[in-house]
Design an enzyme around this catalytic site. Structure first.
Site, PDB file in Angstrom:
ATOM      1  N   GLU A 178       0.826  -1.205   0.000  1.00 20.89           N
ATOM      2  CA  GLU A 178       0.000   0.000   0.000  1.00 20.89           C
ATOM      3  C   GLU A 178       0.859   1.253   0.000  1.00 20.89           C
ATOM      4  OE1 GLU A 178      -3.150  -2.239   2.906  1.00 20.89           O
ATOM      5  OE2 GLU A 178      -2.611  -0.188   3.344  1.00 20.89           O
TER       6      GLU A 178
ATOM      7  N   CYS B 117       3.469   8.389   1.254  1.00 24.28           N
ATOM      8  CA  CYS B 117       3.876   7.372   2.211  1.00 24.28           C
ATOM      9  C   CYS B 117       4.016   6.048   1.447  1.00 24.28           C
ATOM     10  CB  CYS B 117       2.793   7.273   3.283  1.00 24.28           C
ATOM     11  SG  CYS B 117       3.023   5.907   4.408  1.00 24.28           S
TER      12      CYS B 117
ATOM     13  N   CYS C 159       5.635  -7.545   7.445  1.00 24.28           N
ATOM     14  CA  CYS C 159       6.657  -7.101   8.399  1.00 24.28           C
ATOM     15  C   CYS C 159       6.868  -8.188   9.445  1.00 24.28           C
ATOM     16  CB  CYS C 159       6.211  -5.806   9.081  1.00 24.28           C
ATOM     17  SG  CYS C 159       7.435  -5.143  10.227  1.00 24.28           S
TER      18      CYS C 159
ATOM     19  N   CYS D 102       4.373  -5.752  15.922  1.00 22.45           N
ATOM     20  CA  CYS D 102       3.768  -4.796  16.861  1.00 22.45           C
ATOM     21  C   CYS D 102       2.265  -5.102  16.958  1.00 22.45           C
ATOM     22  CB  CYS D 102       3.994  -3.367  16.384  1.00 22.45           C
ATOM     23  SG  CYS D 102       5.743  -3.008  16.152  1.00 22.45           S
TER      24      CYS D 102
ATOM     25  N   CYS E 177      -0.571  -3.039  15.023  1.00 16.41           N
ATOM     26  CA  CYS E 177      -0.337  -2.723  13.603  1.00 16.41           C
ATOM     27  C   CYS E 177      -0.917  -3.789  12.683  1.00 16.41           C
ATOM     28  CB  CYS E 177       1.162  -2.587  13.384  1.00 16.41           C
ATOM     29  SG  CYS E 177       1.631  -2.408  11.641  1.00 16.41           S
TER      30      CYS E 177
ATOM     31  N   CYS F 225      -1.766   2.348   6.717  1.00 20.79           N
ATOM     32  CA  CYS F 225      -1.297   1.234   5.910  1.00 20.79           C
ATOM     33  C   CYS F 225      -1.525  -0.128   6.565  1.00 20.79           C
ATOM     34  CB  CYS F 225       0.157   1.428   5.570  1.00 20.79           C
ATOM     35  SG  CYS F 225       0.317   2.460   4.121  1.00 20.79           S
TER      36      CYS F 225
END
Ligand code: SAH
Ligand code: SF4
Length: 343
Positions: free
Chosen positions: A93, A106, A113, A117, A120, A334
């Protein structure tokens, strides 16, 4: 044979590549300009390059293109959100925001990832792969082509942890700041990290003065380790030391991101502890009402809480702004669009 990623080459690498194949060096400059200033997606569009060279290059090289899979435009504020796909159909994104001083974008650095976290959406989806330098760059090219605008600043705050894809991200920074390419000022690029300490030192040594933004999100190791697993490896004291080193070395103010989560990190004591950690350093705090991601159980702090938090920081001489939410109708944070696309 795997094809060569020609758009990830710097001009000197491309020159070496071309002269190594016995082509005149000026061809490298022409091709570099087609790739990095005219954003072509195929060798056939390079009209000043002889056909035999174009044919040979397209047999051994590929040009990274970010294909627009989905595009959402906010009714409120011109924010545009993209879902891009690459040649292996993996998606990331990116968001283009309209500010008074220009367009900011952005962009993503990884598909997914590894950092996990808890608040997120990207982290919850797990890790797929790194993006190449050219794939990171191609997101800007695609938006500029699509919207017929120039992007004047870039934040690496989309999907992924940039310092976990260090080599490709550094290569991207070199390409994006090249005056023969996009020619973005390093000062107009912000790199946001969850705090991979050794790479912050490495980045400082490169003297590419990008703005460093640290996702802090908690004032104590106890809370931070609970929401950001990376904190168990690199606790707050170490990461703040690295940020101070970065700011001393580059002269750049560090930004701290702090997403306020109701009942987790948003009380008066948290604000005071945060102020004590960073007051007196060259920094700025961005307070962000957390974007509640499905399944996390997290909720946004009230507006009153946020104002109170900001006041306590101000009373302790720490500058903080509450980041306005752009494109709230299109899920502009995102990780959420790709999540929906995948389902
Ligand atoms: N991996 C890098 C950059 C990508 S995340 C990093 O963590 O800094 C970009 C920013 O969005 C980070 O500050 C991150 O903490 C924040 N973020 C992630 N999920 C969020 C959410 N649900 N609400 C608000 N901010 C969030
Ligand atoms: Fe990864 Fe950043 Fe999300 Fe953490 S906040 S999981 S580091 S993208």
């Amino acid at each position: 044979m795997d094809k060569i990623d020609i758009m990830s080459m710097t001009l000197s690498e491309l020159t070496e590549f071309m002269t190594g194949r016995s082509y005149p060096r000026f061809r490298a400059g022409q091709i570099y300009s087609w790739l990095h200033q005219k954003f072509v997606g195929s060798f056939d569009e390079m009209t000043n390059i002889p056909k035999n060279i174009r044919d040979e290059l397209s047999a051994i090289c590929y040009i990274s293109v970010a294909n627009i899979e989905k595009k959402l435009v906010s009714r409120y504020d011109n924010t545009v959100k993209y879902l891009f796909s690459f040649c292996d159909s993996e998606c990331v994104e990116a968001v283009v925001m309209d500010y008074h001083h220009g367009r900011s974008m952005c962009i993503s650095t990884q598909v997914g990832c590894k950092m996990g976290c808890t608040f997120c959406a990207t982290g919850r989806g797990g890790f797929v792969r790194n993006l190449s330098a050219s794939e990171i760059l191609s997101q800007i090219h695609a938006a500029q082509r699509d919207l017929k605008i120039r992007i004047s600043s870039v934040v690496l705050m989309g999907m992924g942890e940039p310092l976990d894809n260090y080599d490709n991200v550094v290569k991207f920074l070199n390409l994006a700041t090249d005056e023969k390419g996009l020619n973005l000022g390093a000062r107009h690029i912000t790199l946001s990290t969850c705090g991979i300490v050794p790479r912050i030192y490495d980045l400082a040594e490169l003297h590419i003065p990008v703005t460093l933004s640290l996702s802090l999100h908690a004032p104590t190791d106890e809370t931070r380790s609970r929401t950001m697993p990376i904190n168990k490896k690199y606790p707050i004291e170490e990461v703040l030391k690295a940020c101070k080193y970065y700011s001393d070395t580059t002269g750049r103010r560090v930004t701290y991101e702090y997403a306020l989560i109701l009942g987790v990190n948003d009380n008066d004591r948290d604000a005071l502890q945060l102020a004590n950690l960073i007051k007196g350093t060259l920094c700025h705090v961005n307070l962000i009402p957390v974007n509640p991601v499905e399944g996390t159980g997290y909720a946004q702090s009230s507006e009153k809480r946020i104002k109170n938090f900001q006041r306590i920081l101000a009373d302790n001489h720490v500058n903080a702004t509450v980041r306005r939410t752009l494109g709230s109708d299109i899920n502009a944070s995102c990780g959420q669009l790709r999540g929906k696309h995948g389902k």
